[in-house]
Design an enzyme around this catalytic site. Sequence first.
Site, PDB file in Angstrom:
ATOM      1  N   LEU A  49      24.122  51.258  51.377  1.00 51.71           N
ATOM      2  CA  LEU A  49      23.394  51.029  50.163  1.00 51.71           C
ATOM      3  C   LEU A  49      21.568  51.347  49.812  1.00 51.71           C
ATOM      4  O   LEU A  49      20.665  51.156  49.302  1.00 51.71           O
ATOM      5  CB  LEU A  49      24.180  51.231  49.398  1.00 51.71           C
ATOM      6  CG  LEU A  49      25.363  52.040  48.826  1.00 51.71           C
ATOM      7  CD1 LEU A  49      26.644  51.544  47.900  1.00 51.71           C
ATOM      8  CD2 LEU A  49      24.815  53.252  48.420  1.00 51.71           C
ATOM      9  N   ALA A  88      19.249  47.500  51.755  1.00 54.64           N
ATOM     10  CA  ALA A  88      18.938  46.436  52.572  1.00 54.64           C
ATOM     11  C   ALA A  88      17.899  45.593  52.569  1.00 54.64           C
ATOM     12  O   ALA A  88      16.618  46.042  51.813  1.00 54.64           O
ATOM     13  CB  ALA A  88      18.939  46.914  54.434  1.00 54.64           C
ATOM     14  N   GLY A  89      18.187  43.991  52.533  1.00 54.01           N
ATOM     15  CA  GLY A  89      17.129  43.261  52.333  1.00 54.01           C
ATOM     16  C   GLY A  89      16.794  42.015  52.699  1.00 54.01           C
ATOM     17  O   GLY A  89      17.833  42.103  54.239  1.00 54.01           O
ATOM     18  N   GLY A  90      16.076  40.667  52.819  1.00 55.64           N
ATOM     19  CA  GLY A  90      16.003  39.359  53.680  1.00 55.64           C
ATOM     20  C   GLY A  90      17.801  38.450  53.810  1.00 55.64           C
ATOM     21  O   GLY A  90      17.686  38.643  54.910  1.00 55.64           O
ATOM     22  N   GLY A 138      21.015  40.354  52.854  1.00 56.34           N
ATOM     23  CA  GLY A 138      21.870  41.069  53.601  1.00 56.34           C
ATOM     24  C   GLY A 138      21.686  42.881  53.753  1.00 56.34           C
ATOM     25  O   GLY A 138      20.906  43.222  53.003  1.00 56.34           O
ATOM     26  N   VAL A 177      23.509  46.019  52.168  1.00 54.57           N
ATOM     27  CA  VAL A 177      24.318  46.396  51.354  1.00 54.57           C
ATOM     28  C   VAL A 177      25.779  47.855  51.920  1.00 54.57           C
ATOM     29  O   VAL A 177      24.508  49.008  51.837  1.00 54.57           O
ATOM     30  CB  VAL A 177      24.443  47.015  49.808  1.00 54.57           C
ATOM     31  CG1 VAL A 177      25.582  47.050  48.903  1.00 54.57           C
ATOM     32  CG2 VAL A 177      23.715  45.601  49.338  1.00 54.57           C
ATOM     33  N   LYS A 228      28.716  44.243  50.596  1.00 56.16           N
ATOM     34  CA  LYS A 228      27.615  43.299  50.154  1.00 56.16           C
ATOM     35  C   LYS A 228      27.945  41.931  51.479  1.00 56.16           C
ATOM     36  O   LYS A 228      28.255  41.525  51.940  1.00 56.16           O
ATOM     37  CB  LYS A 228      27.139  42.464  49.724  1.00 56.16           C
ATOM     38  CG  LYS A 228      25.869  42.380  49.328  1.00 56.16           C
ATOM     39  CD  LYS A 228      25.194  40.827  48.264  1.00 56.16           C
ATOM     40  CE  LYS A 228      23.851  40.659  48.884  1.00 56.16           C
ATOM     41  NZ  LYS A 228      23.126  40.420  47.017  1.00 56.16           N
ATOM     42  N   ASP A 262      19.736  37.918  36.645  1.00 57.03           N
ATOM     43  CA  ASP A 262      18.496  39.057  36.760  1.00 57.03           C
ATOM     44  C   ASP A 262      18.667  40.783  36.470  1.00 57.03           C
ATOM     45  O   ASP A 262      19.589  41.396  36.964  1.00 57.03           O
ATOM     46  CB  ASP A 262      18.887  38.798  38.693  1.00 57.03           C
ATOM     47  CG  ASP A 262      17.936  40.191  39.074  1.00 57.03           C
ATOM     48  OD1 ASP A 262      16.708  39.662  38.304  1.00 57.03           O
ATOM     49  OD2 ASP A 262      17.871  40.163  40.553  1.00 57.03           O
TER      50      ASP A 262
END
Length: 706
Positions: free
Chosen positions: A21, A23-25, A27, A29, A43, A137
């Site tokens: 679904l 992806a980032g620095g 982790g 998902v 996640k 957030d």
Amino acid sequence: MDRLLPADPSSIGGHRLVGRLGAGGMGVVYLARSPHGAWVALKVIREEYADDPGFHARFRRETELGSRLAGPWTVPVLAADADARSPWLATAYVPGLPLSEALALRGPWPHPQVRALAAALAAALADVHRAGLVHRDVKPANVLLAADGPRLIDFGIARALGATALTTDGSVIGSPGYLSPEQARGTTVGPPADVFSLGCVLARTATGLPPFGTGGAAAVLYRTVHQEPDLAGLPEDLVPVLRACLSKDPAGRPAVDALRAEFGDFTAASWLPEGLPALVADRATGVLDLPVPDPTALSAPDPGAAPSRRRLLVASAAVGVSAVGAGTAWWRWGRAGAPTAGRRPLPVRTVAMLGDLSTAVVQAQVRGARLAVAGHNAGAGRTFDLVLRTADDRGTAAGSAAAARRLVAAPEVYAVIGAGTNTAVPAAVPVCTGAGVCLLITRADTDALNATHTTSSLVLRSTRSAGPGSLVKYLNWVVRPARTVVVHDLADAAEGEATVLAVTVSLEAGTVDSVAVAAGDGFTEVAQALSAHPDTAVIFAGGVPDRAAACARALTAAGHRGVRGGDEHILGASFLKAGTGWWISTGYCDAAADPGTRAFATAYRGRHRTAPPPWAAEAYDAVRYAAHGLAGLGGGERDALRAELLREPWQGITRRFSYESQSQYLRTGTDGGWFLYRVAGGEARFEARHDDIGENARTRGSRDAV
């Protein structure tokens, strides 16, 4: 949703993975099926973050608190494992449309639907706060529109009430445009911060425009802290309540229970504006018939098969060690890009460098890139050869776009390195994104590159929006001034760039004040006001060298004695003449002086008979980073390179490449690519890496495993 990568597991904690679904620095998902057959968003936190002392205890507490969320408008934690090597948590998967996407597609909402959204989100925040959490957030991207109502999602940066925030020097937790003034200042936040963010979301939904404007992150943060919201176009009955939500003073904002009373109960009937129900339904049906993949099957290796990713990484490390051990001989290889003779030809991957080839700074980057290509092609364990191609953008936006179109039309080009300027590089972004080619940006630093998460680009440097990180650390760890004044030069804003980089910094010692100087004004008045406290530290927040020089002269004339500093954008000839003693935070190292780049500097001198100029080592890292990603892809398509690069952090000689999950900007904490210089003798002289500032910083060994 993206397909699973070869390196992804087939199951985690009994959950069968179906796709990615996001992806980032921090982790990845996944979309997954629970052991009971329910769809979940799972996640996974990367291992390196779990190594932080106390992480597992904090993660466990927050997942336990998240499991208490029981309201209809939040998404509770269903399962988690805080003790896993890569901790994970699973929440219910709600197929729907993000509010951010709905606003982009259909524009602002009618008044009745805004009130319905407000009723549900106020109830969601009440549930969050009762559970002992602050979301921190709340923004349109974290509001998911389902057929039966909205859901507040993504508690990735939520924090338990009263817990210590995990921030680093210069960090801000949240999303500019929606975070509260106290978040922008880096201070402790509580439930009122979520109320402020909710006010921003509702104003954006009702009017189509964020209440603190658009533009660079730093400029938006400055307006959030210092200016009143723009509520033009807001329905009259919403103005009082949203103005109260957007109060600068947390104590002046209404509690969520008061907001619930104001907006009433949510009614599902006709809660979505016309046209959106069909979009939401279409999004929801996309996953209903997805098959659950079979478990990954392991079989005996094929002797003729390509090496595994793990073997490639081990081989790369071995090549790096042997290269360092070879001393000064390793750069005496053949032409960059030439395959090694005497072996079966390997596949070729082309990396292109785009910039104004008539300038010394781009030529330095080309030379650094060629060293990286030569080093890669000398590796015995490699599975492909690299070739470097250059393209001249002539320093213009039109030239950049045209050159980029020629490059991406060539199927052998797997990545483009944008070595050019703020004027040229942004024009290459849509071209590369349209072709699915990853654009790696080495030195450009403009607000026009802020939305990298919506493109195929990655900015490989710390940016001015994050603040002058090394200067801030020097003030926090070494100087510890009783007072610091941030001088915001609005002349920079007149040129289209943010002037308020320092609004995001976290100054820990003494008091912090701000003053803005209009574009047509001088700095004499500010300097004279400081004469009563001559030891006050000054941060110049602007990027015009002549203006910084004028500030420096005014401070000297007024008898100012305190620490003064800014960032690399003021390093013009006029400032270097006037700014003796100023401390400067940059995004580039001095490869000849930094112990971490000693082997690279030796190689560069051996080939070019001169010390490596600024940005040469950064270009060297850009090529090696691209090669690292290509090794992970194997024979994959080039449009998957960016996702592969985001999959895990990678250590270069100049910095650690690790990206924020939301903005996908380079993390600027540990080894994030900040460097400290001091002006002396008409030049900026290297002092230290960000990590090495302060008496408690550990001594670095060489990272130069080239």
